[in-house]
Motif scaffolding. Structure first.
Motif, mmCIF file in Angstrom:
data_model
loop_
_atom_site.group_PDB
_atom_site.id
_atom_site.type_symbol
_atom_site.label_atom_id
_atom_site.label_comp_id
_atom_site.label_asym_id
_atom_site.label_seq_id
_atom_site.Cartn_x
_atom_site.Cartn_y
_atom_site.Cartn_z
ATOM 1 N N GLN A 103 0.565 -1.358 0.039
ATOM 2 C CA GLN A 103 0.043 -0.075 -0.114
ATOM 3 C C GLN A 103 0.779 1.237 0.004
ATOM 4 O OE1 GLN A 103 -3.104 -0.311 3.109
ATOM 5 N NE2 GLN A 103 -4.528 -0.817 1.486
ATOM 6 N N PRO A 104 1.949 1.447 0.903
ATOM 7 C CA PRO A 104 2.717 2.702 0.848
ATOM 8 C C PRO A 104 3.477 2.566 -0.529
ATOM 9 C CG PRO A 104 3.204 1.165 2.834
ATOM 10 C CD PRO A 104 2.393 0.595 2.024
ATOM 11 N N LEU A 105 3.881 1.540 -0.966
ATOM 12 C CA LEU A 105 4.607 1.734 -2.161
ATOM 13 C C LEU A 105 4.225 1.787 -3.583
ATOM 14 C CD1 LEU A 105 6.823 -1.483 -1.216
ATOM 15 C CD2 LEU A 105 7.213 0.953 -0.773
ATOM 16 N N ILE A 106 3.105 1.317 -3.690
ATOM 17 C CA ILE A 106 2.578 1.346 -5.206
ATOM 18 C C ILE A 106 1.023 1.847 -5.036
ATOM 19 C CG2 ILE A 106 1.408 -0.181 -7.088
ATOM 20 C CD1 ILE A 106 3.580 -2.418 -6.145
ATOM 21 N N THR A 107 0.776 2.927 -6.124
ATOM 22 C CA THR A 107 -0.446 3.642 -5.788
ATOM 23 C C THR A 107 -1.322 3.242 -7.202
ATOM 24 O OG1 THR A 107 0.678 5.507 -7.079
ATOM 25 C CG2 THR A 107 0.600 5.526 -4.729
ATOM 26 N N GLU A 108 -0.769 2.753 -8.114
ATOM 27 C CA GLU A 108 -1.761 2.506 -9.458
ATOM 28 C C GLU A 108 -2.104 1.408 -9.247
ATOM 29 O OE1 GLU A 108 0.813 2.163 -12.795
ATOM 30 O OE2 GLU A 108 1.698 4.257 -12.524
ATOM 31 N N ASP A 109 -3.670 1.063 -9.484
ATOM 32 C CA ASP A 109 -4.420 0.122 -9.150
ATOM 33 C C ASP A 109 -4.042 -1.187 -9.972
ATOM 34 O OD1 ASP A 109 -6.143 1.456 -7.388
ATOM 35 O OD2 ASP A 109 -7.541 1.966 -8.613
ATOM 36 N N ASP A 110 -3.740 -1.017 -11.313
ATOM 37 C CA ASP A 110 -3.306 -2.330 -12.227
ATOM 38 C C ASP A 110 -2.253 -3.037 -11.487
ATOM 39 O OD1 ASP A 110 -5.642 -2.005 -13.586
ATOM 40 O OD2 ASP A 110 -4.687 -0.841 -15.141
ATOM 41 N N THR A 111 -1.214 -2.083 -11.410
ATOM 42 C CA THR A 111 0.216 -2.464 -10.801
ATOM 43 C C THR A 111 0.019 -2.993 -9.624
ATOM 44 O OG1 THR A 111 1.211 -0.615 -12.139
ATOM 45 C CG2 THR A 111 2.669 -1.886 -10.437
ATOM 46 N N TYR A 112 -0.766 -2.550 -8.590
ATOM 47 C CA TYR A 112 -0.789 -2.927 -7.276
ATOM 48 C C TYR A 112 -1.550 -4.643 -7.474
ATOM 49 C CZ TYR A 112 -2.755 -3.506 -2.735
ATOM 50 O OH TYR A 112 -2.917 -3.755 -1.209
ATOM 51 N N ALA A 113 -2.566 -4.711 -8.136
ATOM 52 C CA ALA A 113 -3.283 -5.931 -8.302
ATOM 53 C C ALA A 113 -2.292 -7.226 -8.743
ATOM 54 C CB ALA A 113 -4.457 -5.778 -9.148
ATOM 55 N N ALA A 114 -1.565 -6.761 -9.767
ATOM 56 C CA ALA A 114 -0.687 -7.628 -10.171
ATOM 57 C C ALA A 114 0.551 -8.020 -9.368
ATOM 58 C CB ALA A 114 0.162 -7.157 -11.523
ATOM 59 N N TRP A 115 1.019 -7.136 -8.566
ATOM 60 C CA TRP A 115 2.049 -7.112 -7.445
ATOM 61 C C TRP A 115 1.535 -7.948 -6.289
ATOM 62 C CZ3 TRP A 115 7.107 -7.054 -6.928
ATOM 63 C CH2 TRP A 115 7.737 -6.349 -7.883
ATOM 64 N N GLU A 116 0.079 -7.851 -6.201
ATOM 65 C CA GLU A 116 -0.471 -8.426 -4.821
ATOM 66 C C GLU A 116 -0.795 -9.768 -5.496
ATOM 67 O OE1 GLU A 116 -4.272 -7.790 -2.107
ATOM 68 O OE2 GLU A 116 -4.390 -7.089 -4.455
ATOM 69 N N TYR A 117 -1.239 -10.160 -6.395
ATOM 70 C CA TYR A 117 -1.391 -11.545 -6.949
ATOM 71 C C TYR A 117 -0.047 -12.252 -7.163
ATOM 72 C CZ TYR A 117 -2.898 -15.242 -9.797
ATOM 73 O OH TYR A 117 -3.005 -16.474 -10.641
ATOM 74 N N TRP A 118 0.968 -11.933 -7.777
ATOM 75 C CA TRP A 118 2.000 -12.608 -7.812
ATOM 76 C C TRP A 118 2.930 -12.800 -6.474
ATOM 77 C CZ3 TRP A 118 2.537 -15.646 -11.681
ATOM 78 C CH2 TRP A 118 1.912 -15.347 -12.703
ATOM 79 N N LEU A 119 2.722 -11.825 -5.640
ATOM 80 C CA LEU A 119 3.594 -12.091 -4.472
ATOM 81 C C LEU A 119 2.662 -12.974 -3.453
ATOM 82 C CD1 LEU A 119 4.889 -8.347 -3.464
ATOM 83 C CD2 LEU A 119 6.138 -10.524 -3.862
ATOM 84 N N LEU A 120 1.525 -12.641 -3.491
ATOM 85 C CA LEU A 120 0.615 -13.646 -2.647
ATOM 86 C C LEU A 120 0.732 -15.124 -3.222
ATOM 87 C CD1 LEU A 120 -0.856 -13.618 -0.091
ATOM 88 C CD2 LEU A 120 -3.057 -13.264 -1.735
ATOM 89 N N GLY A 121 0.664 -15.362 -4.260
ATOM 90 C CA GLY A 121 0.970 -16.503 -4.890
ATOM 91 C C GLY A 121 2.096 -17.134 -4.720
ATOM 92 N N LEU A 122 3.334 -16.494 -4.768
ATOM 93 C CA LEU A 122 4.585 -16.816 -4.312
ATOM 94 C C LEU A 122 4.514 -17.002 -2.780
ATOM 95 C CD1 LEU A 122 7.500 -17.250 -5.488
ATOM 96 C CD2 LEU A 122 7.928 -14.885 -4.575
ATOM 97 N N THR A 123 4.285 -16.448 -2.243
ATOM 98 C CA THR A 123 4.226 -16.513 -0.599
ATOM 99 C C THR A 123 3.599 -18.041 -0.311
ATOM 100 O OG1 THR A 123 4.434 -14.240 -0.299
ATOM 101 C CG2 THR A 123 4.153 -15.719 1.466
ATOM 102 N N THR A 124 2.198 -18.008 -0.658
ATOM 103 C CA THR A 124 1.390 -18.971 -0.254
ATOM 104 C C THR A 124 2.002 -20.508 -1.101
ATOM 105 O OG1 THR A 124 -0.080 -18.684 -1.969
ATOM 106 C CG2 THR A 124 -0.609 -17.872 0.071
ATOM 107 N N SER A 125 2.450 -20.475 -2.188
ATOM 108 C CA SER A 125 3.197 -21.578 -2.750
ATOM 109 C C SER A 125 4.354 -21.976 -2.154
ATOM 110 C CB SER A 125 3.613 -21.392 -4.097
ATOM 111 O OG SER A 125 2.459 -20.860 -4.951
ATOM 112 N N VAL A 126 5.233 -21.083 -1.542
ATOM 113 C CA VAL A 126 6.270 -21.590 -0.946
ATOM 114 C C VAL A 126 5.949 -22.142 0.545
ATOM 115 C CG1 VAL A 126 8.531 -20.660 0.497
ATOM 116 C CG2 VAL A 126 7.938 -19.782 -2.068
ATOM 117 N N ILE A 127 5.081 -21.413 1.151
ATOM 118 C CA ILE A 127 4.719 -22.108 2.398
ATOM 119 C C ILE A 127 4.050 -23.335 2.248
ATOM 120 C CG2 ILE A 127 2.777 -21.645 4.023
ATOM 121 C CD1 ILE A 127 3.302 -18.458 4.045
#
Length: 190
Positions: A103-127
């Motif tokens: 939230q404090p790093l990215i303000t654009e909605d499309d970029t935020y959604a992409a980063w959220e999806y990929w980081l969350l996917g990577l994190t949950t997959s590693v866990i």
């Protein structure tokens, strides 16, 4: 151990129900499903490794359908509870952490959604992968311990046998060589 038939039916039922319920209605976060599938594999591994019912319940072979149905229901219930109660909490925690970071790093909605999806996917997959690896290691631990005990017992046995034979036969050889050298002295002197 849970029967493979009951476990297979439970996984099939839960995957059909999971696609309809979890994917559409009860999704915990916008994460991809890979971490959830890996966690489901962890649960299936544990269910396959443990005894759901005691062995004395299986003495009556006429109740095979009842036993299969009961094991299938227990496996489905366990899968359901573990996914809704435990995995949703893990995904929710990861989602909150990633949202708090992004939230404090990215303000654009499309970029935020992409980063959220990929980081969350990577994190949950590693866990999920780490939990699956640990579960596979833990369910094989009794076999590993037994194998380690057998190897340790063989080493101790061979060590004791080797030391005993060396102790017993080395003294005989040294006394034999002493007697042989003493006899050669007597024959040389005589």
């Amino acid at each position: 151990m849970a029967r493979l038939t009951a476990l297979g039916i439970a996984v099939l039922l839960h995957s059909v129900m999971g696609v309809s319920y979890y994917f559409l209605l009860g999704k915990c976060s916008p994460a991809p499903m890979l971490g959830c599938w890996l966690f489901s594999a962890c649960i299936v591994t544990v269910l396959q490794a443990i005894h759901i019912f005691p062995d004395w319940w299986y003495t009556n072979y006429s109740a095979t359908l009842f036993e299969l149905t009961t094991e299938t229901l227990v496996c489905c219930l366990t899968l359901d509870l573990m996914l809704t109660k435990l995995w949703c909490r893990i995904e929710g925690l990861c989602h909150c952490a990633i949202v708090g970071i992004l939230q404090p790093l990215i303000t654009e909605d499309d970029t935020y959604a992409a980063w959220e999806y990929w980081l969350l996917g990577l994190t949950t997959s590693v866990i999920g992968a780490c939990l699956l690896w640990f579960t596979l290691w833990a369910t094989a631990l009794p076999a590993k311990m037994w194998h380690g005990f057998v190897v340790w017992r063989q080493r101790i046995t061979s060590l004791i046998d080797g030391k005993l034979s060396q102790l017993v036969f080395a003294q005989r050889e040294s006394t034999r060589s002493y007697h042989c050298s003493r006899q050669s002295e007597v024959t040389l002197a005589g």
